[in-house]
Design an enzyme around this catalytic site. Structure first.
Site, PDB file in Angstrom:
ATOM      1  N   ARG A 222     -10.250 -11.093 -10.611  1.00  0.00           N
ATOM      2  CA  ARG A 222      -9.344 -10.077 -11.173  1.00  0.00           C
ATOM      3  C   ARG A 222      -9.336  -8.884 -10.228  1.00  0.00           C
ATOM      4  O   ARG A 222     -10.299  -8.123 -10.178  1.00  0.00           O
ATOM      5  CB  ARG A 222      -9.811  -9.647 -12.569  1.00  0.00           C
ATOM      6  CG  ARG A 222      -9.067  -8.405 -13.101  1.00  0.00           C
ATOM      7  CD  ARG A 222      -9.360  -8.150 -14.572  1.00  0.00           C
ATOM      8  NE  ARG A 222     -10.784  -7.963 -14.825  1.00  0.00           N
ATOM      9  CZ  ARG A 222     -11.387  -6.778 -14.992  1.00  0.00           C
ATOM     10  NH1 ARG A 222     -10.685  -5.659 -14.930  1.00  0.00           N
ATOM     11  NH2 ARG A 222     -12.686  -6.715 -15.236  1.00  0.00           N
TER      12      ARG A 222
ATOM     13  N   CYS B 234      -7.384  -1.099   1.379  1.00  0.00           N
ATOM     14  CA  CYS B 234      -6.348  -1.542   2.307  1.00  0.00           C
ATOM     15  C   CYS B 234      -6.992  -1.673   3.687  1.00  0.00           C
ATOM     16  O   CYS B 234      -7.628  -0.737   4.165  1.00  0.00           O
ATOM     17  CB  CYS B 234      -5.214  -0.523   2.353  1.00  0.00           C
ATOM     18  SG  CYS B 234      -4.020  -0.870   3.660  1.00  0.00           S
TER      19      CYS B 234
ATOM     20  N   CYS C 253      -6.839  -4.849 -19.369  1.00  0.00           N
ATOM     21  CA  CYS C 253      -7.858  -3.864 -19.006  1.00  0.00           C
ATOM     22  C   CYS C 253      -7.279  -2.465 -18.812  1.00  0.00           C
ATOM     23  O   CYS C 253      -8.018  -1.491 -18.717  1.00  0.00           O
ATOM     24  CB  CYS C 253      -8.616  -4.309 -17.761  1.00  0.00           C
ATOM     25  SG  CYS C 253      -7.619  -4.261 -16.268  1.00  0.00           S
TER      26      CYS C 253
ATOM     27  N   CYS D 290      -8.348  -5.523  -9.869  1.00  0.00           N
ATOM     28  CA  CYS D 290      -7.982  -4.456 -10.799  1.00  0.00           C
ATOM     29  C   CYS D 290      -7.573  -3.255  -9.943  1.00  0.00           C
ATOM     30  O   CYS D 290      -8.423  -2.608  -9.338  1.00  0.00           O
ATOM     31  CB  CYS D 290      -9.207  -4.154 -11.656  1.00  0.00           C
ATOM     32  SG  CYS D 290      -8.920  -2.948 -12.928  1.00  0.00           S
TER      33      CYS D 290
ATOM     34  N   CYS E 167       0.859  -1.186   0.000  1.00  0.00           N
ATOM     35  CA  CYS E 167       0.000   0.000   0.000  1.00  0.00           C
ATOM     36  C   CYS E 167       0.894   1.235   0.000  1.00  0.00           C
ATOM     37  O   CYS E 167       1.790   1.357   0.845  1.00  0.00           O
ATOM     38  CB  CYS E 167      -0.889  -0.007   1.243  1.00  0.00           C
ATOM     39  SG  CYS E 167      -1.841   1.508   1.444  1.00  0.00           S
TER      40      CYS E 167
ATOM     41  N   CYS F 229       0.330   3.193   3.554  1.00  0.00           N
ATOM     42  CA  CYS F 229       0.734   2.704   4.880  1.00  0.00           C
ATOM     43  C   CYS F 229       1.767   1.588   4.842  1.00  0.00           C
ATOM     44  O   CYS F 229       2.259   1.174   5.887  1.00  0.00           O
ATOM     45  CB  CYS F 229      -0.488   2.241   5.663  1.00  0.00           C
ATOM     46  SG  CYS F 229      -1.128   0.647   5.112  1.00  0.00           S
TER      47      CYS F 229
ATOM     48  N   HIS G 224      -8.310   3.427  -0.739  1.00  0.00           N
ATOM     49  CA  HIS G 224      -8.954   2.805  -1.902  1.00  0.00           C
ATOM     50  C   HIS G 224      -7.869   2.280  -2.842  1.00  0.00           C
ATOM     51  O   HIS G 224      -6.938   2.994  -3.188  1.00  0.00           O
ATOM     52  CB  HIS G 224      -9.818   3.838  -2.620  1.00  0.00           C
ATOM     53  CG  HIS G 224     -10.356   3.362  -3.941  1.00  0.00           C
ATOM     54  ND1 HIS G 224     -11.450   2.532  -4.034  1.00  0.00           N
ATOM     55  CD2 HIS G 224      -9.926   3.576  -5.205  1.00  0.00           C
ATOM     56  CE1 HIS G 224     -11.683   2.267  -5.314  1.00  0.00           C
ATOM     57  NE2 HIS G 224     -10.770   2.894  -6.045  1.00  0.00           N
TER      58      HIS G 224
ATOM     59  N   HIS H 185     -10.914  -2.308  -7.669  1.00  0.00           N
ATOM     60  CA  HIS H 185     -12.095  -3.170  -7.569  1.00  0.00           C
ATOM     61  C   HIS H 185     -11.708  -4.603  -7.897  1.00  0.00           C
ATOM     62  O   HIS H 185     -10.682  -4.840  -8.524  1.00  0.00           O
ATOM     63  CB  HIS H 185     -13.190  -2.688  -8.529  1.00  0.00           C
ATOM     64  CG  HIS H 185     -13.782  -1.371  -8.148  1.00  0.00           C
ATOM     65  ND1 HIS H 185     -13.231  -0.164  -8.546  1.00  0.00           N
ATOM     66  CD2 HIS H 185     -14.849  -1.059  -7.358  1.00  0.00           C
ATOM     67  CE1 HIS H 185     -13.951   0.828  -8.024  1.00  0.00           C
ATOM     68  NE2 HIS H 185     -14.933   0.316  -7.307  1.00  0.00           N
TER      69      HIS H 185
ATOM     70  N   CYS I 204      -5.266   0.973   6.464  1.00  0.00           N
ATOM     71  CA  CYS I 204      -5.464   2.424   6.446  1.00  0.00           C
ATOM     72  C   CYS I 204      -6.766   2.842   5.755  1.00  0.00           C
ATOM     73  O   CYS I 204      -7.096   4.023   5.738  1.00  0.00           O
ATOM     74  CB  CYS I 204      -4.274   3.117   5.788  1.00  0.00           C
ATOM     75  SG  CYS I 204      -4.175   2.887   4.003  1.00  0.00           S
TER      76      CYS I 204
ATOM     77  N   ASP J  12     -13.892 -12.142 -13.344  1.00  0.00           N
ATOM     78  CA  ASP J  12     -13.537 -12.595 -14.691  1.00  0.00           C
ATOM     79  C   ASP J  12     -12.028 -12.837 -14.806  1.00  0.00           C
ATOM     80  O   ASP J  12     -11.438 -12.672 -15.862  1.00  0.00           O
ATOM     81  CB  ASP J  12     -14.006 -11.573 -15.742  1.00  0.00           C
ATOM     82  CG  ASP J  12     -13.407 -10.192 -15.485  1.00  0.00           C
ATOM     83  OD1 ASP J  12     -12.529 -10.050 -14.589  1.00  0.00           O
ATOM     84  OD2 ASP J  12     -13.800  -9.233 -16.177  1.00  0.00           O
TER      85      ASP J  12
HETATM   86 FE    FE Z   1      -2.786   1.102   3.515  1.00  0.00          FE
END
Ligand code: FE
Length: 172
Positions: free
Chosen positions: A156, A135, A104, A158, A86, A89, A141, A144, A138, A148
């Site tokens: 997956r 995560c 993708c 992504c 991440c 963090c 974001h 997603h 922390c 598939d």
């Molecule tokens: Fe984090």
């Protein structure tokens, strides 16, 4: 004494049940979603503190749930051996062993390397029903997860390059 033992057993049972519910697995085809919205995370910082620590691009993704433009992220077409953490963090999230070219436009993995460091949450923004990946330490974001992906998980993950930090080499 027997009552005490029974009580201890009961407490142990409850603890096991709780940890079983909290455990997340990316090792099968089921997409796991948190049963309750996780709004409290181990690492808590204000937006100002995050802004000082992160670049504007990282902040936009990790703290404002932004998405980098496809095919632009530094780890999209990147297959060196190493570990992904991440960017906010430092929690370990993925390794190059499960990274693949999904085509993708974003880095794709079929499995997290440390399941407990990932939280999955239903996301109905932008007129779509998706599973957001965050995560667990922390609350940042990451991207997603879709169903598939390739074997063995069929998933997956992504993930935005901007949410990741890469360290080359085998894990110590
Ligand atoms: Fe984090």
């Amino acid at each position: 004494m027997s009552i005490n033992f029974r009580f201890i057993g009961f407490v142990a049972l409850i603890s096991i049940s709780f940890s079983a519910c909290a455990q997340k697995s990316g090792n099968n085809n089921q997409t796991k979603t948190t049963s309750t919205a996780m709004d409290t995370f181990e690492i808590k910082k204000t937006d100002d503190e995050w802004r000082k620590q992160l670049s504007p691009v990282q902040f936009g993704i990790l703290r404002e749930k932004g998405t980098e433009r496809p095919y632009t992220g530094e780890f999209d077409k990147f297959y060196e051996e190493g570990t992904y953490y991440c960017a906010a963090c430092g929690a370990e999230l993925f390794t190059s062993k499960t990274k693949y070219n999904s085509g993708c436009g974003w880095p794709a993995f079929y499995e997290p390397s440390v399941n407990k460091n990932i939280v999955e949450k239903r996301d109905v923004s932008h007129g779509m029903v998706r599973i957001e990946v965050m995560c667990a330490k922390c609350g940042g974001h990451l991207g997603h997860v879709f169903e598939d992906g390739p074997k063995p998980t069929g998933l997956r993950y992504c993930i935005n390059s901007g949410a990741l930090k890469f360290e080359a080499g085998k894990k110590k």
